[in-house]
Design a protein around this motif. Structure first.
Motif, mmCIF file in Angstrom:
data_model
loop_
_atom_site.group_PDB
_atom_site.id
_atom_site.type_symbol
_atom_site.label_atom_id
_atom_site.label_comp_id
_atom_site.label_asym_id
_atom_site.label_seq_id
_atom_site.Cartn_x
_atom_site.Cartn_y
_atom_site.Cartn_z
ATOM 1 N N ARG A 220 17.500 -31.194 -2.600
ATOM 2 C CA ARG A 220 16.170 -31.493 -3.144
ATOM 3 C C ARG A 220 15.326 -30.225 -3.023
ATOM 4 N NH1 ARG A 220 12.281 -31.827 0.636
ATOM 5 N NH2 ARG A 220 12.798 -32.420 2.787
ATOM 6 N N MET A 221 14.206 -30.237 -3.691
ATOM 7 C CA MET A 221 13.314 -29.083 -3.617
ATOM 8 C C MET A 221 12.410 -29.211 -2.394
ATOM 9 S SD MET A 221 14.369 -27.230 -5.941
ATOM 10 C CE MET A 221 13.167 -25.920 -5.674
ATOM 11 N N PRO A 222 12.218 -28.129 -1.663
ATOM 12 C CA PRO A 222 11.327 -28.175 -0.503
ATOM 13 C C PRO A 222 9.872 -28.289 -0.921
ATOM 14 C CG PRO A 222 12.091 -25.944 -0.887
ATOM 15 C CD PRO A 222 12.822 -26.818 -1.862
ATOM 16 N N TYR A 223 9.037 -28.712 0.001
ATOM 17 C CA TYR A 223 7.612 -28.828 -0.276
ATOM 18 C C TYR A 223 6.832 -28.623 1.007
ATOM 19 C CZ TYR A 223 8.488 -33.545 1.528
ATOM 20 O OH TYR A 223 8.882 -34.610 2.311
ATOM 21 N N GLY A 224 5.517 -28.517 0.873
ATOM 22 C CA GLY A 224 4.655 -28.370 2.044
ATOM 23 C C GLY A 224 4.972 -27.134 2.862
ATOM 24 N N GLU A 225 5.087 -27.338 4.175
ATOM 25 C CA GLU A 225 5.294 -26.225 5.094
ATOM 26 C C GLU A 225 6.757 -25.872 5.295
ATOM 27 O OE1 GLU A 225 3.270 -28.285 8.218
ATOM 28 O OE2 GLU A 225 1.510 -26.986 8.067
ATOM 29 N N THR A 226 7.642 -26.545 4.556
ATOM 30 C CA THR A 226 9.074 -26.305 4.724
ATOM 31 C C THR A 226 9.432 -24.853 4.444
ATOM 32 O OG1 THR A 226 9.573 -28.596 4.108
ATOM 33 C CG2 THR A 226 11.377 -27.017 4.000
ATOM 34 N N TYR A 227 8.845 -24.259 3.403
ATOM 35 C CA TYR A 227 9.151 -22.876 3.057
ATOM 36 C C TYR A 227 8.932 -21.956 4.254
ATOM 37 C CZ TYR A 227 9.227 -24.086 -1.931
ATOM 38 O OH TYR A 227 9.542 -24.633 -3.147
ATOM 39 N N GLU A 228 7.762 -22.062 4.857
ATOM 40 C CA GLU A 228 7.421 -21.164 5.955
ATOM 41 C C GLU A 228 8.213 -21.505 7.214
ATOM 42 O OE1 GLU A 228 3.383 -19.280 8.029
ATOM 43 O OE2 GLU A 228 3.267 -21.080 6.776
ATOM 44 N N ASP A 229 8.370 -22.794 7.486
ATOM 45 C CA ASP A 229 9.085 -23.201 8.695
ATOM 46 C C ASP A 229 10.534 -22.740 8.696
ATOM 47 O OD1 ASP A 229 6.853 -24.387 9.743
ATOM 48 O OD2 ASP A 229 7.411 -26.438 9.209
ATOM 49 N N LEU A 230 11.185 -22.781 7.529
ATOM 50 C CA LEU A 230 12.589 -22.400 7.439
ATOM 51 C C LEU A 230 12.785 -20.973 6.939
ATOM 52 C CD1 LEU A 230 14.256 -25.671 6.072
ATOM 53 C CD2 LEU A 230 13.952 -24.918 8.433
ATOM 54 N N GLY A 231 11.688 -20.235 6.754
ATOM 55 C CA GLY A 231 11.794 -18.846 6.320
ATOM 56 C C GLY A 231 12.334 -18.702 4.916
ATOM 57 N N MET A 232 11.966 -19.643 4.018
ATOM 58 C CA MET A 232 12.455 -19.622 2.644
ATOM 59 C C MET A 232 11.423 -18.984 1.722
ATOM 60 S SD MET A 232 13.928 -23.524 2.510
ATOM 61 C CE MET A 232 14.524 -23.373 0.809
ATOM 62 N N GLU A 233 11.922 -18.299 0.686
ATOM 63 C CA GLU A 233 11.024 -17.755 -0.323
ATOM 64 C C GLU A 233 10.753 -18.844 -1.368
ATOM 65 O OE1 GLU A 233 11.563 -13.647 -1.752
ATOM 66 O OE2 GLU A 233 13.417 -13.667 -0.591
ATOM 67 N N PRO A 234 9.495 -19.048 -1.746
ATOM 68 C CA PRO A 234 9.165 -20.105 -2.730
ATOM 69 C C PRO A 234 9.480 -19.688 -4.158
ATOM 70 C CG PRO A 234 7.176 -18.969 -2.072
ATOM 71 C CD PRO A 234 8.288 -18.377 -1.230
ATOM 72 N N ILE A 235 10.760 -19.455 -4.441
ATOM 73 C CA ILE A 235 11.153 -18.981 -5.770
ATOM 74 C C ILE A 235 12.235 -19.866 -6.372
ATOM 75 C CG2 ILE A 235 10.489 -16.583 -5.390
ATOM 76 C CD1 ILE A 235 13.384 -15.984 -4.698
ATOM 77 N N GLY A 236 12.237 -21.139 -5.979
ATOM 78 C CA GLY A 236 13.173 -22.066 -6.595
ATOM 79 C C GLY A 236 14.419 -22.352 -5.788
ATOM 80 N N THR A 237 14.488 -21.901 -4.536
ATOM 81 C CA THR A 237 15.654 -22.171 -3.702
ATOM 82 C C THR A 237 15.649 -23.634 -3.263
ATOM 83 O OG1 THR A 237 15.668 -19.907 -2.863
ATOM 84 C CG2 THR A 237 16.890 -21.546 -1.597
ATOM 85 N N PRO A 238 16.717 -24.376 -3.500
ATOM 86 C CA PRO A 238 16.762 -25.789 -3.101
ATOM 87 C C PRO A 238 17.045 -25.937 -1.613
ATOM 88 C CG PRO A 238 18.824 -25.198 -4.123
ATOM 89 C CD PRO A 238 17.941 -23.982 -4.237
ATOM 90 N N LEU A 239 16.813 -27.133 -1.135
ATOM 91 C CA LEU A 239 17.055 -27.478 0.258
ATOM 92 C C LEU A 239 18.337 -28.304 0.336
ATOM 93 C CD1 LEU A 239 15.408 -26.994 2.885
ATOM 94 C CD2 LEU A 239 14.509 -29.306 2.617
ATOM 95 N N LEU A 240 19.261 -27.886 1.180
ATOM 96 C CA LEU A 240 20.494 -28.631 1.414
ATOM 97 C C LEU A 240 20.227 -29.668 2.499
ATOM 98 C CD1 LEU A 240 23.628 -28.849 0.933
ATOM 99 C CD2 LEU A 240 23.873 -27.288 2.885
ATOM 100 N N VAL A 241 20.542 -30.938 2.213
ATOM 101 C CA VAL A 241 20.281 -32.020 3.162
ATOM 102 C C VAL A 241 21.602 -32.694 3.520
ATOM 103 C CG1 VAL A 241 19.017 -34.157 3.622
ATOM 104 C CG2 VAL A 241 18.000 -32.399 2.145
ATOM 105 N N VAL A 242 21.961 -32.662 4.794
ATOM 106 C CA VAL A 242 23.155 -33.332 5.305
ATOM 107 C C VAL A 242 22.687 -34.529 6.131
ATOM 108 C CG1 VAL A 242 25.236 -33.116 6.707
ATOM 109 C CG2 VAL A 242 24.419 -31.153 5.365
ATOM 110 N N ARG A 243 23.133 -35.710 5.753
ATOM 111 C CA ARG A 243 22.689 -36.937 6.432
ATOM 112 C C ARG A 243 23.880 -37.670 7.037
ATOM 113 N NH1 ARG A 243 20.145 -40.430 2.329
ATOM 114 N NH2 ARG A 243 18.342 -39.057 2.615
ATOM 115 N N ARG A 244 23.815 -37.929 8.336
ATOM 116 C CA ARG A 244 24.860 -38.662 9.040
ATOM 117 C C ARG A 244 24.280 -39.982 9.547
ATOM 118 N NH1 ARG A 244 26.873 -36.139 14.550
ATOM 119 N NH2 ARG A 244 24.949 -37.152 15.245
ATOM 120 N N VAL A 245 24.900 -41.091 9.140
ATOM 121 C CA VAL A 245 24.411 -42.421 9.497
ATOM 122 C C VAL A 245 25.372 -43.067 10.489
ATOM 123 C CG1 VAL A 245 23.703 -44.692 8.648
ATOM 124 C CG2 VAL A 245 23.373 -42.660 7.210
ATOM 125 N N MET A 246 24.821 -43.583 11.595
ATOM 126 C CA MET A 246 25.596 -44.311 12.579
ATOM 127 C C MET A 246 25.596 -45.796 12.218
ATOM 128 S SD MET A 246 24.678 -45.122 16.572
ATOM 129 C CE MET A 246 24.600 -43.430 17.157
#
Length: 287
Positions: A220-246
């Protein structure tokens, strides 16, 4: 490192016709010979591409939108280096509680890191790896198959890889009624915890085991403070999300852990729980 690819020289208007923005973008990118190499002015000038300056601008915008170029206002346009992607390995047989206060990320080559948005959380007395009781809303309630407003225990942490300095965000949501006694509703709700956060997984195994697990990966696309928190450049880089459900032995969701990572720094792969030949040295994180 950012590499300068030049500014547009002031020359006479090129002849009509010429290349489309797509073909011009392809030519411009190929002539850079890849990241960390400058694109000489002759490769991107109207005279050399036989196209108009507006078309070249559209081509550059297309490359920037695809994350291949970075535009630094007042400095120029630069080829964006392609970083090495590290592997997040799913399906590992040891399903550890990554958000437990007792878990040491150093065993997988990580360290805790403080991010810019931490100050706002600190004002609300929310700290990494601490247990916060809150209501599940939206997709979180859907993942746990409960009604919106159901109480859950929220935990989070930010890790930084010790070698690459790349960051990830981890979060966990546990059904609160599995680790605490909840009475009342709304503002009159009272919560009495009877399981310590470091014992969540062991307690759920005793109560609902043998536990089952399911893992999914999406972007998904990052938003809010995610760019700065993860050190990402706001130039269209998507966010990889890995979800593990118990899941309980009967298939009821009890907890889920999510890992958010920059899509240009990490990729995900799965391995069989019984595959002893997995090249563990290639993975920076096992989930």
């Amino acid at each position: 490192m950012l590499t300068w690819i030049g500014t547009w020289p002031r020359r006479r208007r090129p002849p009509a016709g010429g290349s489309s923005p797509t073909s011009c973008a392809t030519t411009c990118w190929k002539t850079t010979t890849g990241p960390a190499r400058p694109c000489r002015e002759k490769h991107s000038s109207p005279a050399s591409t036989a196209t108009s300056r507006p078309t070249i601008r559209k081509a550059i915008a297309q490359l920037a939108g695809e994350g291949l170029l970075t535009v630094a206002h007042g400095r120029g346009t630069f080829v964006r280096p392609t970083p090495d992607r590290r592997l997040i390995l799913t399906g590992w047989p040891d399903h550890e509680d990554l958000l437990s206060p007792a878990y040491d990320p150093a065993k997988q080559g990580w360290e805790h890191v403080t991010v810019p948005s931490e100050a706002e959380r600190a004002q609300s007395k929310v700290t990494p790896n601490s247990a916060l009781f809150m209501t599940a809303e939206g997709s979180r309630a859907d993942i746990l198959a409960v009604r919106r407003g159901t109480m859950v225990v929220y935990r989070y942490a930010y890790w930084q890889h010790t070698r690459t300095r790349a960051r990830i965000h981890l979060s966990s949501y546990v059904l609160a009624d599995q680790v605490a006694t909840i009475t009342g509703e709304g503002s009159g709700r009272e919560i009495e915890s009877h399981v310590e956060p470091e014992d969540y997984y062991a307690h759920l195994e005793r109560q609902h085991g043998p536990l089952r697990w399911t893992t999914s990966v999406h972007a998904r696309m990052p938003y809010g403070e995610t760019y700065e928190d993860l050190g990402m450049e706001p130039i269209g880089t998507p966010l990889l999300v890995v979800r593990r459900v118990m899941l309980s032995q009967h298939g009821r969701p009890l907890e889920f852990t999510e890992i958010e990572a920059p899509g240009d720094r990490f990729e995900a792969a799965s391995v069989s729980d019984h595959d002893s030949a997995e090249p563990g040295g290639l993975a920076t994180l096992r989930v």
